[in-house]
Design a protein around this motif. Structure first.
Motif: not given
Lengths: 293, 320
Positions: A222, A224-225, A228, A249, A252-253, A256-257, A264, A267-268, A271, A274, B127, B133, B242
């Motif tokens: 899970g 992400t950071a 990156l 992840t 997904l990020f 999402a943006i 989107h 992305a869901w 999620a 995950l 997560p 999200l 995040m």
């Protein structure tokens, strides 16, 4: 079990008022406690509900088998799923065995009041508290800056550092639960420490050890950071460790943006994958190990 | 090995292989944890040196962040990090401690105790990018009317002034609060369980109500540990990346209102690190990471010490 102030001594009106006030305060605080408990659990159910409702429609076979497609075409996240699996596996390959060995030292080999063990325990918990983005910066400095390329290897390195303290702590907890009679039995049969640890103590704590490993894996999956700017991202199928690699992840990020509806939706779906992964691991773990984790 | 351990293993040197090398190896390996911590600090410091030399302390008080022209002041990020974490703690601390009391002091029916405990731990398993999200598409729409009304009613207070675009320090604080709840609940729960039963019984026997007992005997006894859990949670909130990146609005400015967008240290790392323009830019970002590392390390060690004071060295670490 609600204990209220005693209502004996009925004769004295001021005392009665006092008792009523105390009972009223008790009732108010209990109600407040209920409100807080419900408030604390609301986000959990809201997250689960939304992720399921929004993610299910976009979850198809394509999601797992196709590459990300340009806006307007039906794509998937197959490469990201693969990337996450690969990087988490590689990170586990390093951190799980090493973490188990360190936990073995803390629980079995160090003297009960050992200062060294105390400092290492402190270090382990401190390492667990380092923000994952900082671990990412560290992995970047070590593995990206030196090789001049973003790579899956750097991503795995960051994940391994994040997993290590988790594996150590949970393994140590479960080794502590092994009764001393096992140790005495092994030693009285003439086993040395190596034989006792690998032949008797670790097998006895097997469920706890597996639990620790699984929880660490689900945590790493899970993250992400730290990915990156180590593994970065990749639009294509890639299993090479010295190349950038997509992950569920980071993808997904990115989605999402982004400004697009269909991104989107993807992305869901990511999620949902995950969350299913994490919850299956976490709930499965509880059945595997009926202790207080 | 310093002291030989008091087990019969000492007597079994003649049986099986000699395991001294194994013990040495594992002990040496254990230092890896400390090596990692030190390496992290040293490497970040070395890579941040160009920025430290160029800006020194002014990095922490300057508010101009302009990578293109080489202006690097991190105050807007520090401000956003501190404010969003404060909002998170103000919301999560009372809630978390309340829930922990509810679980340990027998307010919940036995049937619910385990499920509530597990559910709060599940909060920790989600997560952070999924929280982000959810924050974008669910939490912001939920909080927007509330922010708007508050700004209309109390807008004279600079902290609560409009406009309310949605992404903001306040929303980030709420989202972080949800994410750090499990930490506060899990550790407070363990600490409260460690309070001796005699305290409860004694207080009840003197005629105190359950809540009077909690406030006058149990909470004071558990206070350092609960404080520790809150500080640990604060450390998590400060470093959370995040979720913050996704709902704070990523605007490097300092505005009085909590409803205005902001930026955090972790978020600027997430957004700019991979595409840093110059070496000085990279170095400045690593400087920011070093500040974050320093603060979280200090908070962590303080929190651990507080928890140790109350529950001894075997306390369990909760939520992650």
């Amino acid at each position: 079990m609600m204990t209220l102030a005693a209502e004996s001594l009925k004769g004295d009106p001021t005392f009665l008022k006092h008792v009523q006030r105390r009972n009223w305060v008790s009732l108010a605080l209990t109600s407040l406690g209920w409100v807080l408990t419900v408030a604390a659990l609301f986000p959990l159910f809201s997250v689960l509900l939304y992720v399921t409702i929004q993610g299910l429609p976009s979850l198809s076979l394509d999601f797992f088998t196709k590459l990300p497609a340009p806006v307007g075409e039906q794509g998937g996240m197959g490469n990201a799923v693969l990337g996450t699996l690969e990087m988490v596996s590689l990170a586990s390959l390093f951190s799980v065995p090493i973490g188990i060995l360190i936990a073995t030292y803390l629980s079995e080999l160090a003297a009960p009041q050992s200062k060294i063990a105390f400092v290492i325990r402190l270090g382990t918990d401190t390492l667990a508290g380092v923000p994952s983005i900082v671990v990412g910066v560290f992995a970047y400095a070590l593995l990206v800056f030196t090789t001049k390329t973003f790579s899956a290897l750097a991503g795995s390195g960051a994940l391994a550092i994040i997993m290590l303290p988790l594996v150590i702590r949970t393994t140590e907890e479960s080794l502590k639960l092994v009764p001393d009679s096992y140790r005495d039995g092994a030693y009285s049969l003439g086993a040395n420490r190596f034989q006792a640890i690998f032949g008797v103590i670790l097998p006895a704590a097997r469920n706890g050890v597996i639990t620790g490993a699984l929880l660490a894996v689900s945590r790493a999956a899970g993250e992400t950071a730290p990915l990156l700017f180590t593994a970065l991202n990749n639009q294509y199928w890639n299993v090479e460790l010295n190349q950038p690699m997509a992950s569920l992840t980071v993808q997904l990020f990115t989605y999402a943006i982004s400004p697009y509806e269909e991104k989107h939706a993807q992305a869901w779906a990511a999620a949902l994958v995950l969350i299913l992964f994490v919850l299956v691991f976490n709930v499965g773990v509880r059945f595997l190990l009926r202790s207080k984790f | 090995m310093t002291a030989p351990e008091p087990t019969p293993a000492v007597l079994t040197g003649m049986k099986g292989a000699n395991d001294k090398p194994f013990a040495k190896l594992v002990q040496t390996l254990s230092f890896l944890v400390l090596v990692l911590l030190m390496a992290m600090t040293v490497v970040l410091f070395i890579d941040a040196l160009p920025a430290i030399r160029t800006f020194g302390i002014s990095f922490l008080v300057g508010s101009d962040w302009d990578p293109v022209n080489g202006g690097f002041g991190a105050l807007p990020f520090i401000y956003g990090t501190v404010m969003s974490s404060l909002v998170a703690i103000l919301l999560a601390a009372p809630t978390g401690i309340g829930v922990a009391i509810f679980i340990t002091e027998g307010f919940l029916p036995p049937l619910l105790r385990q499920p509530v405990s597990i559910a709060t731990e599940m909060l920790a398993a989600i997560p952070s990018v999924v929280y982000g999200l959810w924050g974008i598409f669910v939490l912001i729409p939920i909080l927007r009317p509330f922010m708007k009304e508050t700004a209309n009613l109390l807008g004279v207070i600079p902290l609560l002034a409009g406009p309310t675009p949605g992404p903001s320090i306040f929303v980030t604080g709420v989202l972080l609060a949800v994410m750090i709840l499990p930490t506060i609940i899990a550790i407070s729960r363990d600490v409260l369980r460690a309070v001796p039963e005699t305290l409860r019984l004694g207080s009840m026997a003197l005629g105190a109500t359950q809540w009077e007992t909690i406030f006058s005997c149990i909470l004071p006894a558990a206070a350092p540990g609960i404080m520790g859990s809150v500080i640990l949670a604060l450390g998590r909130a400060l470093g959370e990346t995040m979720a913050a990146t996704m709902v704070i609005g990523n605007t490097p400015q300092i505005q009085a209102s909590l409803f205005a967008p902001g930026y955090t240290l972790a978020a600027v790392l997430a957004n700019e690190f991979a595409e840093a323009i110059t070496d000085l830019h990279t170095s400045a970002l690593i400087y920011a990471a070093l500040v974050l590392l320093g603060v979280t390390l200090a908070l962590n060690i303080l929190a651990q010490w507080l928890v140790l004071v109350v529950s001894g060295p075997n306390s369990e670490r909760g939520g992650r």
